[in-house]
Structure formats: structure tokens, C-alpha cells
Design a protein around this motif. Structure first.
Motif, short mmCIF file in Angstrom:
data_model
loop_
_atom_site.label_atom_id
_atom_site.label_comp_id
_atom_site.label_asym_id
_atom_site.label_seq_id
_atom_site.Cartn_x
_atom_site.Cartn_y
_atom_site.Cartn_z
N GLU A 127 -7.56 12.56 0.37
CA GLU A 127 -8.57 13.20 -0.17
C GLU A 127 -8.08 13.96 -1.47
O GLU A 127 -8.95 13.90 -2.20
CB GLU A 127 -9.26 14.12 0.87
N ALA A 128 -6.92 14.36 -1.45
CA ALA A 128 -6.63 15.17 -2.61
C ALA A 128 -6.27 14.37 -3.77
O ALA A 128 -6.72 14.52 -4.83
CB ALA A 128 -5.31 15.94 -2.33
N LYS A 129 -5.68 13.19 -3.51
CA LYS A 129 -5.50 12.18 -4.35
C LYS A 129 -6.86 11.69 -4.95
O LYS A 129 -6.81 11.37 -6.32
CB LYS A 129 -4.65 11.08 -3.82
N GLY A 176 -9.50 12.96 -4.89
CA GLY A 176 -10.11 14.23 -5.97
C GLY A 176 -9.40 14.22 -7.28
O GLY A 176 -10.13 14.59 -8.44
N LEU A 177 -8.11 14.00 -7.43
CA LEU A 177 -7.58 13.82 -8.43
C LEU A 177 -7.87 12.62 -9.46
O LEU A 177 -8.37 13.03 -10.73
CB LEU A 177 -5.79 13.77 -8.21
N ALA A 218 -11.42 13.69 -10.76
CA ALA A 218 -11.46 14.30 -11.85
C ALA A 218 -10.96 13.69 -13.33
O ALA A 218 -11.49 13.86 -14.35
CB ALA A 218 -10.67 15.49 -11.71
N ALA A 241 -10.38 20.37 -13.42
CA ALA A 241 -10.57 20.07 -12.41
C ALA A 241 -9.43 19.26 -11.77
O ALA A 241 -8.71 19.10 -10.74
CB ALA A 241 -11.90 19.08 -11.98
N GLU A 242 -8.82 18.45 -12.87
CA GLU A 242 -7.55 17.72 -12.69
C GLU A 242 -6.36 18.25 -12.40
O GLU A 242 -5.50 18.02 -11.50
CB GLU A 242 -7.33 16.56 -13.79
N ALA A 298 -6.66 19.72 -8.64
CA ALA A 298 -6.24 18.69 -7.64
C ALA A 298 -4.89 18.22 -7.97
O ALA A 298 -4.27 17.86 -6.78
CB ALA A 298 -7.23 17.64 -8.31
N SER A 299 -4.49 18.25 -9.14
CA SER A 299 -2.68 17.76 -9.19
C SER A 299 -1.96 18.84 -8.43
O SER A 299 -0.96 18.52 -7.72
CB SER A 299 -2.53 18.01 -10.74
N ARG A 338 -3.00 20.70 -5.81
CA ARG A 338 -3.31 20.43 -4.38
C ARG A 338 -2.39 19.38 -3.83
O ARG A 338 -1.67 19.57 -2.70
CB ARG A 338 -4.70 20.27 -4.14
#
Length: 146
Positions: free
Chosen positions: A110-112, A114-115, A118, A126-127, A130-131, A133
């Protein structure tokens, strides 16, 4: 007494016919009665009850040796209650560990995602979040992979 064919037993237990034959071969069930004329297996209701218990254990990832122990203990009864509890508790803890590992995998994916979302939106803020995270999760991911 109603006797069932291997097809009927397979359908009722949700185990394949080859699995039923294998379980008889390795001594998890049986021996299964045979039709005198054809030699085909004929399952009793008790056999199917045992197969259904084995199907549940199999679905939970319990191995053949533990299935064998579980079945033998079922036949003995209450005297083996502590051993049955310990066997099932050991597998419950294994499943808890697997679930925890899957949660780490899910969170990482999910985190990837999201990255990459973004990046797709060309949102630098946002990137960056996310990065961070993803990087924060790398330790958790490495721990479950080792």
C-alpha cells in the motif's frame, strides 16, 4: 448403514479423490471398506466425518504428521485433551505469525502504491511523504523476509 462411493466422499469432504486415496495409503483414514465385486472403496459416515476433520486441518496448513497425531488422539478421547490443545495452539500461533507477516507485506504494498500514485499525479509533497513511509517500513519488511 449407507455406504458412499469415493466420488460421494470426495464431494462431502471437499477433498479430491487422489487425496482420499493418499490419506488411506499413509494411514490417516481407513482402511476403507471395499465392494466385494468391484473392489471400489465404500465410505461410511464415520469415514466422512474423519475426512471432514482432516480437510479442516489441511486448510489450516497442518502437516501430515500432526494430522496423524490429531486423528489418533481423537480416537483415544479425553485422555489426550492436553495434547490436542497443544497441537492446535501451536498451529494457531503459526497462523498468527503468518498473519503478522502478511500485514507487513500489505502495508508495504500500500505504501509503494501510494508512492507511485503520488508520482503519477506529479505531487512532489505526497511523493516525499510516501517515500518516507516506504523507507520507514523497510526494517519491518526485512525482519519478516529473514
Amino acid at each position: 448403514m449407507t455406504l458412499m462411493t469415493i466420488q460421494d466422499a470426495s464431494h462431502r469432504s471437499r477433498l479430491s479423490e487422489p487425496t482420499l486415496r493418499y490419506y488411506e495409503e499413509v494411514g490417516l483414514i481407513g482402511p476403507i471398506a471395499r465392494d466385494e465385486r468391484s473392489g471400489h472403496r465404500r465410505y461410511r459416515e464415520e469415514d466422512v466425518d474423519n475426512l471432514q476433520a482432516l480437510a479442516c486441518l489441511r486448510a489450516m496448513g497442518v502437516g501430515i504428521e500432526d494430522m496423524r497425531t490429531y486423528q489418533a488422539n481423537r480416537m483415544i478421547g479425553r485422555e489426550t485433551a492436553a495434547e490436542q490443545r497443544d497441537l492446535l495452539t501451536r498451529h494457531a500461533k503459526r497462523i498468527e505469525r503468518e498473519i503478522a507477516t502478511l500485514h507487513v507485506h500489505l502495508n508495504y504494498l500500500e505504501a509503494k502504491a501510494g508512492l507511485w500514485d503520488a508520482r503519477d499525479r506529479d505531487d512532489a509533497n505526497a511523493e516525499a511523504v510516501a517515500s518516507e513511509r516506504v523507507n520507514a517500513m523497510l526494517g519491518d519488511l526485512e525482519a519478516v523476509l529473514s
